[in-house]
Scaffold this motif. Structure first.
Motif, mmCIF file in Angstrom:
data_model
loop_
_atom_site.group_PDB
_atom_site.id
_atom_site.type_symbol
_atom_site.label_atom_id
_atom_site.label_comp_id
_atom_site.label_asym_id
_atom_site.label_seq_id
_atom_site.Cartn_x
_atom_site.Cartn_y
_atom_site.Cartn_z
ATOM 1 N N ALA A 123 110.871 11.470 20.664
ATOM 2 C CA ALA A 123 109.623 11.033 20.105
ATOM 3 C C ALA A 123 108.824 10.120 20.887
ATOM 4 C CB ALA A 123 109.663 10.810 18.537
ATOM 5 N N TYR A 124 109.692 9.079 21.011
ATOM 6 C CA TYR A 124 109.138 7.885 22.124
ATOM 7 C C TYR A 124 108.446 8.706 23.223
ATOM 8 C CZ TYR A 124 108.297 3.413 24.198
ATOM 9 O OH TYR A 124 107.790 2.424 24.741
ATOM 10 N N ARG A 125 109.471 9.318 24.081
ATOM 11 C CA ARG A 125 109.003 9.879 25.440
ATOM 12 C C ARG A 125 107.964 10.555 25.246
ATOM 13 N NH1 ARG A 125 113.913 12.852 27.254
ATOM 14 N NH2 ARG A 125 113.089 14.261 26.086
ATOM 15 N N ARG A 126 107.747 11.630 24.046
ATOM 16 C CA ARG A 126 106.677 12.273 24.192
ATOM 17 C C ARG A 126 105.255 11.765 23.904
ATOM 18 N NH1 ARG A 126 109.669 16.834 19.942
ATOM 19 N NH2 ARG A 126 110.699 17.945 21.466
ATOM 20 N N GLN A 127 105.464 10.674 23.262
ATOM 21 C CA GLN A 127 104.247 9.757 23.105
ATOM 22 C C GLN A 127 103.906 9.069 24.206
ATOM 23 O OE1 GLN A 127 104.539 7.372 19.430
ATOM 24 N NE2 GLN A 127 102.398 6.633 19.640
ATOM 25 N N HIS A 128 104.668 8.406 24.813
ATOM 26 C CA HIS A 128 104.750 7.535 26.088
ATOM 27 C C HIS A 128 104.759 7.911 27.254
ATOM 28 C CE1 HIS A 128 103.895 4.356 23.033
ATOM 29 N NE2 HIS A 128 104.974 4.803 22.432
#
Length: 70
Positions: free
Chosen positions: A14-19
Motif C-alpha cells: 500500500a505504501y509503495r502504491r501511494q508513494h
C-alpha cells in the motif's frame, strides 16, 4: 522476510502504491509497522527500486529420436 507477515506485507504494498518504489532499503522503515530493527534484520534479503518481471525462457521441447529407415 523475518517478522513480516501478511499484514505488514500489505502495508508495504500500500505504501509503495501511494508513494512509488522504494529507492533505498532504509525507506522501508517509513512503512507503519516496519521499524529500523526489522529493516536491519532483513537487509540482505531485500532489494528496492523499480523492477521488471524476470524473463523466463520457454520450456524446451523434447526432440524425438530419429526413426531408422529400412
Amino acid at each position: 522476510m523475518t517478522n513480516v507477515g501478511p499484514q505488514k506485507a500489505q502495508a508495504i504494498v500500500a505504501y509503495r502504491r501511494q508513494h512509488g518504489p522504494f529507492l533505498r532499503v532504509e525507506d522501508l522503515a517509513r512503512v507503519k509497522g516496519i521499524g529500523t530493527a526489522t529493516v536491519e534484520r532483513n537487509r540482505r534479503r531485500m532489494t528496492v527500486g523499480a523492477m521488471t518481471a524476470p524473463t523466463v525462457a520457454p520450456p524446451r521441447r523434447a526432440v524425438p529420436a530419429p526413426v531408422p529407415r529400412r
